[in-house]
Design a protein around this motif. Sequence first.
Motif, mmCIF file in Angstrom:
data_model
loop_
_atom_site.group_PDB
_atom_site.id
_atom_site.type_symbol
_atom_site.label_atom_id
_atom_site.label_comp_id
_atom_site.label_asym_id
_atom_site.label_seq_id
_atom_site.Cartn_x
_atom_site.Cartn_y
_atom_site.Cartn_z
ATOM 1 N N PHE A 180 -8.497 -0.580 -11.472
ATOM 2 C CA PHE A 180 -7.838 -0.871 -10.199
ATOM 3 C C PHE A 180 -6.319 -0.870 -10.357
ATOM 4 C CE2 PHE A 180 -6.055 -3.904 -7.124
ATOM 5 C CZ PHE A 180 -6.472 -3.336 -5.941
ATOM 6 N N GLN A 198 -10.822 -6.579 -3.510
ATOM 7 C CA GLN A 198 -10.171 -5.316 -3.893
ATOM 8 C C GLN A 198 -11.077 -4.523 -4.837
ATOM 9 O OE1 GLN A 198 -6.563 -6.955 -5.607
ATOM 10 N NE2 GLN A 198 -5.413 -6.656 -3.718
ATOM 11 N N PRO A 232 -1.041 7.535 0.996
ATOM 12 C CA PRO A 232 -1.853 8.442 0.180
ATOM 13 C C PRO A 232 -1.256 9.848 0.128
ATOM 14 C CG PRO A 232 -3.177 7.359 1.865
ATOM 15 C CD PRO A 232 -1.757 7.044 2.164
ATOM 16 N N ASP A 263 -7.866 3.898 1.353
ATOM 17 C CA ASP A 263 -7.265 5.233 1.456
ATOM 18 C C ASP A 263 -6.337 5.514 0.277
ATOM 19 O OD1 ASP A 263 -8.625 5.753 3.739
ATOM 20 O OD2 ASP A 263 -6.950 5.382 5.126
ATOM 21 N N GLU A 264 -5.586 4.479 -0.108
ATOM 22 C CA GLU A 264 -4.676 4.678 -1.247
ATOM 23 C C GLU A 264 -5.474 4.967 -2.531
ATOM 24 O OE1 GLU A 264 -1.461 1.704 -2.580
ATOM 25 O OE2 GLU A 264 -2.715 2.058 -4.334
ATOM 26 N N ILE A 278 0.851 -1.196 0.000
ATOM 27 C CA ILE A 278 0.000 0.000 0.000
ATOM 28 C C ILE A 278 0.889 1.248 0.000
ATOM 29 C CG2 ILE A 278 -1.778 1.266 1.292
ATOM 30 C CD1 ILE A 278 -2.741 -1.464 0.240
ATOM 31 N N ILE A 279 0.528 2.187 -0.841
ATOM 32 C CA ILE A 279 1.290 3.441 -0.934
ATOM 33 C C ILE A 279 0.657 4.478 -0.016
ATOM 34 C CG2 ILE A 279 2.078 5.276 -2.510
ATOM 35 C CD1 ILE A 279 3.218 2.579 -3.281
ATOM 36 N N ALA A 289 -6.491 0.649 4.575
ATOM 37 C CA ALA A 289 -5.267 1.176 3.945
ATOM 38 C C ALA A 289 -5.405 1.198 2.410
ATOM 39 C CB ALA A 289 -4.067 0.327 4.352
ATOM 40 N N LEU A 290 -5.930 0.113 1.855
ATOM 41 C CA LEU A 290 -6.093 0.061 0.403
ATOM 42 C C LEU A 290 -7.129 1.095 -0.062
ATOM 43 C CD1 LEU A 290 -5.483 -1.207 -2.351
ATOM 44 C CD2 LEU A 290 -7.200 -2.947 -1.868
ATOM 45 N N GLU A 302 -6.385 -3.506 6.807
ATOM 46 C CA GLU A 302 -5.842 -3.721 5.455
ATOM 47 C C GLU A 302 -6.788 -3.123 4.402
ATOM 48 O OE1 GLU A 302 -4.290 -7.310 2.490
ATOM 49 O OE2 GLU A 302 -5.486 -7.827 4.246
#
Lengths: 200, 176
Positions: A181, B6, A122, B40-41, A119-120, B37-38, B34
């Motif tokens: 995605f 996802q 944000p 938010d990205e 995860i990057i 976090a995804l 998890e």
Amino acid sequence: MAQKPDYATADDPTLVKLAQKGDTVAFEQLVSRHRDKIYARAFSMLRNEDDATDLSQEAWVKGWQRLHQFQGEASFATWMTRIVINLCLDQLRRLKRVRTDSIDQMDNETGGVERQMPIINPNPTERLERGELRQRIDRALNQLSYEHRTVLVLHEFEELEYKAIAKKMGCSIGTVMSRLFYARRKMASLLAGLKREELR
Amino acid sequence: MKTEDQLRLQAYLDNEVSSSEARQIASWIARDPEAKALYDELQGTKALLNAENELPVTVPDSRDFYWSKIQREIERAEREPARATATVRPWWIRIMAPVAATAALALVLFTSISTAPTTQKAMGSTEVSDWDNGTITFRSKEDGMTVVWMPASVVTADVSDVQTTIPVEPNTQDEP
């Protein structure tokens, strides 16, 4: 005797009505007003100045020929943008047919490493000036495969829904979701990478 | 996390899920770090990619130059259907034209050979020029052929200068 319209100050609907009656001066005025927007959309998809110029001009010719079909449900600029997008998609399909597939290409198509990418954080571009941010986003977009870039452009910049994108691109909604995605994840990675490079 | 999950997170971000599904996903994000976090990205990237952050580009050509090509193409496209209509001829003209051309050719051949105003002979060949109708007939016994040139004014069909080759002594030995 009919009064000559003031083309420069006339609004788009008025110019469209005149053009629909065969007034090329009115149409030229519309071209002049919206040519940058139409060209920009072609450029964002094709990433080539000459191709974008040619295709945007072709879009204007088609626009003139189909002007009688324009009913005014959307704005004229939006209608023209749809035409240029369709032409770009046709062009990209032709290019894809002649392009040699490679492992990298297949990786890009299916998402490759982005699926397992960590995860990057944000907002990797926070506190950037607008101009710098635009440059950075453009550079990152340039590094995407055309399938990923196209789906991003259509979804984020043209604000089309999954279903509309699937129809335009001739694929399933699932493929659109998958490409979007991976495109987003790749963009997050590229934007973070660009930031790191610039900090060195 | 499964790919399907996802993509569900993303669909939630893009408002592409039903309201009941949206509630389920919101609850999942709230309890799963998890997923949070995804999400938010994805949200951060989406926030950056909007029309305002698109690099503005402009047409590299001048207004007049850019328009001139469009105008030319519009005019060309409008001329083409008109030209196509103009070239459609009645059926009887299309049938009679080759017949008329053949008849004219036979007539010219006959008159040029019978009158033969100018004749040149060399190495077994003969060239006959008829200045009245502008035809030139070349005959070669050695090659077994006769060639007739005639100007467009002689033939009424859609051809300019007609060149016809008539073998006078066919050489059957060359046939496959």
